[in-house]
Design an enzyme around this catalytic site. Sequence first.
Site, PDB file in Angstrom:
ATOM      1  N   ASP A   8      -5.263  -5.748   0.467  1.00  0.00           N
ATOM      2  CA  ASP A   8      -5.409  -6.432  -0.614  1.00  0.00           C
ATOM      3  C   ASP A   8      -6.763  -7.301  -0.494  1.00  0.00           C
ATOM      4  OD1 ASP A   8      -5.314  -7.730  -3.203  1.00  0.00           O
ATOM      5  OD2 ASP A   8      -3.390  -8.957  -2.407  1.00  0.00           O
ATOM      6  N   ASP A 103      -9.010  -3.583  -6.148  1.00  0.00           N
ATOM      7  CA  ASP A 103      -9.122  -4.382  -4.844  1.00  0.00           C
ATOM      8  C   ASP A 103      -7.858  -4.313  -4.057  1.00  0.00           C
ATOM      9  OD1 ASP A 103      -7.475  -5.693  -7.105  1.00  0.00           O
ATOM     10  OD2 ASP A 103      -7.802  -7.641  -6.285  1.00  0.00           O
ATOM     11  N   GLU A 104      -6.880  -3.108  -4.441  1.00  0.00           N
ATOM     12  CA  GLU A 104      -5.664  -3.235  -3.444  1.00  0.00           C
ATOM     13  C   GLU A 104      -5.450  -1.552  -3.330  1.00  0.00           C
ATOM     14  OE1 GLU A 104      -1.906  -4.836  -4.522  1.00  0.00           O
ATOM     15  OE2 GLU A 104      -2.594  -5.066  -6.469  1.00  0.00           O
TER      16      GLU A 104
END
Length: 357
Positions: A8, A103-104
């Site tokens: 993350d 983003d993860e």
Amino acid sequence: MRKIIHIDMDCYFAAVEMRDFPHLRGKPMAVGGRSDSRGVISTCNYEARKFGVHSAMSSHQALILCPDLVLVPGRMSVYKQISQQIRAIFEQYTALIEPLSLDEAYLDVTDSEHCQGSATLMAQAIRQQIFEQTGLTASAGVAPIKFLAKIASDLNKPNGQYIIRPDEIADFVKPLALKKIPGVGKVTAKKLLDIGLTHCKDVQQYPAEQLIRQFGKFGQVLIERAHGRDDREISPHRVRKSVGVETTLAKDIYTLAQCQQVMPQLIQELSARMQRSAKDRQLYKQVVKIKFNDFKQTTMEHRSDELSVNLFSKLLTDAIQRANGRGIRLLGVSVGLADEKEPADEQAHVTQLNLPL
């Protein structure tokens, strides 16, 4: 036992802006729309979070909490480009990658031979490579199952990682707050609290049949998670479950007639989006979403295997009954998609949609 890493990025959009514009560093800042145009915070840095600013908050409210907050517009093309760089790093370690957003992502490194097969060392190496190649930091969670890896990645933020080993699962989940479990939002957490359930150990002692009766399928999921079980595998090719569009209005509106003026454009955009990303998928429901000016929201949905403007109109009429005098700041429409693909000729109702209300 599998080896799952959840990566993350730390306040991703805001971190990119601080990297590219050093004068923003050390100041409370957020990526979001202007406060005078009903903007919403997308991401904020840790300095802003100290004031209570968070994602999905209105920019106006964020500036009340933090008058010195610096608002910058988003640059989605830049965020996507960097996300591709990060994805390329993941691919050096495994092909089993399940992205959740820009983003993860989850990574299954069970069979990876990198770092002597150590998921802990791989997580460290991935984070180091991300920093060296992008200048951005990431946090990681490592666990034998998905939901615990995701929870773990949040425990040593920013720029840290947390490991949950197989023999630690039972002790880890007992004191775990139910609201930490992915899928347990504010509404569900409140319902659980109303029956005296706040932690996993409470669910472990609660009659299973009663929980399933009260919460349906999610009750069974909750029982599994509370006992530290999650059989879901990494899905490199995630199947889209829904398609939707929404718009935040420049000014609050109050009447059904005003909402009906907005709906045709939303349905037109929804139809176009379905053609791009779900033209071979069978529908199973339609949904109308309304967010009121107190930021509470409501949805109305109905089962349907074809896209119907009349059904959207009925759902809108029913949903607006819940306004109770509140202004409406956001309208949205969406469809739920069935799991299995259907032949394209059975999807003709999508392309033949009669748009006018």
